[in-house]
Design a protein around this motif. Sequence first.
Motif, mmCIF file in Angstrom:
data_model
loop_
_atom_site.group_PDB
_atom_site.id
_atom_site.type_symbol
_atom_site.label_atom_id
_atom_site.label_comp_id
_atom_site.label_asym_id
_atom_site.label_seq_id
_atom_site.Cartn_x
_atom_site.Cartn_y
_atom_site.Cartn_z
ATOM 1 N N LEU A 1 9.621 -62.538 49.500
ATOM 2 C CA LEU A 1 10.404 -63.785 49.548
ATOM 3 C C LEU A 1 11.750 -63.601 48.857
ATOM 4 O O LEU A 1 11.835 -62.957 47.809
ATOM 5 N N LYS A 2 12.777 -64.204 49.431
ATOM 6 C CA LYS A 2 14.105 -64.201 48.821
ATOM 7 C C LYS A 2 14.206 -65.486 47.985
ATOM 8 O O LYS A 2 14.840 -66.466 48.370
ATOM 9 N N PRO B 1 13.251 -68.035 52.426
ATOM 10 C CA PRO B 1 13.302 -67.040 53.516
ATOM 11 C C PRO B 1 12.381 -65.844 53.237
ATOM 12 O O PRO B 1 12.224 -65.413 52.090
ATOM 13 N N ILE B 2 11.804 -65.315 54.313
ATOM 14 C CA ILE B 2 10.980 -64.099 54.217
ATOM 15 C C ILE B 2 11.841 -62.911 54.648
ATOM 16 O O ILE B 2 12.435 -62.923 55.727
ATOM 17 N N MET B 3 11.912 -61.888 53.800
ATOM 18 C CA MET B 3 12.694 -60.694 54.075
ATOM 19 C C MET B 3 11.766 -59.512 54.336
ATOM 20 O O MET B 3 10.607 -59.498 53.896
ATOM 21 N N ALA B 4 12.286 -58.511 55.031
ATOM 22 C CA ALA B 4 11.550 -57.267 55.251
ATOM 23 C C ALA B 4 12.316 -56.130 54.583
ATOM 24 O O ALA B 4 13.548 -56.048 54.706
ATOM 25 N N ARG B 5 11.618 -55.280 53.873
ATOM 26 C CA ARG B 5 12.237 -54.107 53.243
ATOM 27 C C ARG B 5 11.653 -52.852 53.873
ATOM 28 O O ARG B 5 10.429 -52.648 53.873
ATOM 29 N N ALA C 1 0.789 -59.792 47.146
ATOM 30 C CA ALA C 1 -0.035 -58.582 47.228
ATOM 31 C C ALA C 1 -0.231 -58.132 48.668
ATOM 32 O O ALA C 1 -0.202 -56.936 48.967
ATOM 33 N N THR C 2 -0.451 -59.103 49.566
ATOM 34 C CA THR C 2 -0.681 -58.753 50.974
ATOM 35 C C THR C 2 0.574 -58.865 51.830
ATOM 36 O O THR C 2 0.606 -58.366 52.957
ATOM 37 N N GLY C 3 1.626 -59.517 51.296
ATOM 38 C CA GLY C 3 2.847 -59.709 52.091
ATOM 39 C C GLY C 3 2.604 -60.647 53.240
ATOM 40 O O GLY C 3 3.176 -60.471 54.327
ATOM 41 N N GLU D 1 0.357 -68.617 62.457
ATOM 42 C CA GLU D 1 1.515 -68.348 63.322
ATOM 43 C C GLU D 1 2.537 -67.467 62.604
ATOM 44 O O GLU D 1 3.085 -66.512 63.192
ATOM 45 N N ILE D 2 2.822 -67.766 61.328
ATOM 46 C CA ILE D 2 3.782 -66.955 60.571
ATOM 47 C C ILE D 2 3.252 -65.532 60.397
ATOM 48 O O ILE D 2 3.990 -64.551 60.584
ATOM 49 N N ASN D 3 1.956 -65.402 60.054
ATOM 50 C CA ASN D 3 1.367 -64.073 59.883
ATOM 51 C C ASN D 3 1.374 -63.288 61.193
ATOM 52 O O ASN D 3 1.566 -62.060 61.198
ATOM 53 N N ARG D 4 1.173 -63.970 62.314
ATOM 54 C CA ARG D 4 1.225 -63.295 63.615
ATOM 55 C C ARG D 4 2.629 -62.763 63.887
ATOM 56 O O ARG D 4 2.806 -61.633 64.365
#
Length: 411
Positions: free
Chosen positions: A11-12, A23-27, A51-53, A64-67
């Motif tokens: 999370l940002k 917002p959810i970010m990807a690294r 822990a699980t992202g 839906e978000i996890n998908r």
Amino acid sequence: MRSTFRILFYLKRNAPLKNGRVPIMARVTLNGQRVQLSTHLSVNPETWCAATGQVAGRGRCADEINRQLADIRFRIEQCYRTLFLNGSAVTPAMVKEAYLGVTHRDCLLEFFRRHNEEFRRMVGVSRSAATYNKYRCVCHHLERYVRQTYRRDDLAFSELDKRFVTGFHAYIVQQCSRKKNTAWIYMIALKHVLMVARSKGCLTHDPFAGYKLHSEFVSRNYLNEAEISRMMRLELPSGALRLVRDAFVFSCFTGLSYVDVCHLTRRQIQQNGGQTWVDLTRRKTGTEVSVRLFAVPQAILCRYLPADCDEPIFGLPGNGWCNKRLEQLAAAAGISKRVTFHTARHTFATTMTLSQGVAIETISKLLGHKNIRTTQIYAVITHSTLDGEMNRLSRRIDALYPQAAVAELCE
């Protein structure tokens, strides 16, 4: 070495949205390097599991978000696998660009080719064909270097660093067998193209930062008086060989470059005070040049002067072709030096002017140089000039210290 490729969602938290979501970010991390990108998703921070992202709990919104996060992970991994199979040096930035669908407009070679195409359209207007050919040559070497070193067809601008610059410089010198000054010219051309890319926002950093480029001084060939006379006395039939010889001699007496001799017309030949002058603007620097024609260049001019005021007087073939003919002419005249058309310009600066006592400032003006330091490279102190200067100095010193004073010192 084994690649360590990881994707982390986080999370940002320092940039919450107005609705309270984050917002959810990807690294993307690869071999110690990493980049971040936005997933364009947001979540209530209280439901997020670091822990699980993923979003914790069950429910339609969380599922839906996890998908969507799983789909993003899959697409990033797919981009990485594609790059890994096509190239030997994958970076996180490359993975990010592939995921975002960055096109070749952000890649070095594609930008370089586009630069060359735009440059080609201006040849004859505000650009020269010789400079265009130089950029084409550099781009060609760059294509071969990227394929050989990186085993790819192009490089993203984000991949360019000092190691890339030093590697290409070494490739030009070692594998292409180019001399130091030629490599210097190529690297200056590459640096210019990267500066253009920075000005257009394609490149965010300077790969040449801290990298110093130096040229090497080389002595310029020129003809002495005897060699010029032998070249002039060659008996040649009318034709291309004689045209090249006459244009070369004309340049020896005027200091005009190949391109200026090529485009010389009757409109640039002026009469002033009963004397014939060449008045033109140099195509290379845009500086104005006025050179008086003496007997030899005037005789050559009369031989080739066309009726049409806008028609080139000499109509020379290409510079490379002329240089090959000059090699033949030099051999026929018993000249062992390497003679090119540019040798005539050196000859004018050295044998025709400096050796005859013309001031370096005047020579600079006649050659159309913007900087007198450029003239100093052309103008070489010849042995005859040095001998004459020492004779004049000797007479002055002897006048200050006559023989009587010398005799007293020796007693």
